[in-house]
Design a protein around this motif. Structure first.
Motif, mmCIF file in Angstrom:
data_model
loop_
_atom_site.group_PDB
_atom_site.id
_atom_site.type_symbol
_atom_site.label_atom_id
_atom_site.label_comp_id
_atom_site.label_asym_id
_atom_site.label_seq_id
_atom_site.Cartn_x
_atom_site.Cartn_y
_atom_site.Cartn_z
ATOM 1 N N ILE A 55 -7.495 -0.579 3.594
ATOM 2 C CA ILE A 55 -6.780 0.565 3.053
ATOM 3 C C ILE A 55 -7.614 1.267 1.985
ATOM 4 C CG2 ILE A 55 -4.660 1.340 1.913
ATOM 5 C CD1 ILE A 55 -4.254 0.150 4.734
ATOM 6 N N ASN A 56 -8.180 0.475 1.055
ATOM 7 C CA ASN A 56 -8.960 1.062 -0.029
ATOM 8 C C ASN A 56 -9.951 0.032 -0.552
ATOM 9 O OD1 ASN A 56 -9.854 2.868 -1.896
ATOM 10 N ND2 ASN A 56 -7.914 3.091 -2.981
ATOM 11 N N SER A 59 3.120 2.916 -3.821
ATOM 12 C CA SER A 59 1.723 2.956 -4.241
ATOM 13 C C SER A 59 1.649 2.789 -5.753
ATOM 14 C CB SER A 59 1.075 4.271 -3.818
ATOM 15 O OG SER A 59 1.573 5.326 -4.609
ATOM 16 N N GLN A 102 -12.517 -0.601 -4.024
ATOM 17 C CA GLN A 102 -12.957 -0.174 -5.357
ATOM 18 C C GLN A 102 -14.120 -1.051 -5.784
ATOM 19 O OE1 GLN A 102 -11.772 2.399 -7.417
ATOM 20 N NE2 GLN A 102 -13.606 1.857 -8.546
ATOM 21 N N ARG A 130 0.315 -6.000 2.861
ATOM 22 C CA ARG A 130 -0.875 -5.575 2.127
ATOM 23 C C ARG A 130 -1.318 -6.669 1.173
ATOM 24 N NH1 ARG A 130 -0.773 0.848 0.922
ATOM 25 N NH2 ARG A 130 -0.578 1.457 3.098
#
Length: 114
Positions: free
Chosen positions: A49-50, A91, A52, A69
């Motif tokens: 999903i993401n 979120s 960093q 998740r």
């Protein structure tokens, strides 16, 4: 007569070169299409999903596996599970917006009474 044979051999070289130059992108296109078809057949239930980046070799990754998740920490030596989120969790940004709205509402109410 020899000029004709030299000219025809030059044309043969030019045509061969054009063929080779056209053949390379065609092969690359076919390879790309074949890889895309393979990816469709072997679709994974794991979605990133993401990501960093925290440093040169450290990352935080939010991945989704079967609707759940997971926040994981990834280094060059290990992968660590940090937190799980419900399938339809809000979120982080929306949670922070709600907290900010609550804080501004609290500040206005305490500011009015003073």
């Amino acid at each position: 007569m020899q000029e004709v044979s030299v000219a025809s051999s030059i044309w043969k070289v030019v045509i061969s070169l054009i063929f080779v130059i056209a053949f390379i992108p065609a092969c690359l296109w076919l390879m790309k299409r074949f890889q895309f078809a393979q990816m469709k057949l072997g679709q994974s239930e794991i979605k990133i999903i993401n990501v960093q980046s925290l440093g040169t070799k450290e990352k935080l990754m939010l991945v989704e596996v079967e609707g759940e998740r997971l926040l994981i920490g990834v280094t060059s030596q290990s992968i660590t599970h940090l937190k799980s989120f419900a399938p339809k969790a809000k979120s982080f940004a929306s949670v922070m917006d709600e907290v900010d709205k609550e804080n501004t509402a609290d500040n206005k109410s305490t500011g009015d009474s003073q």
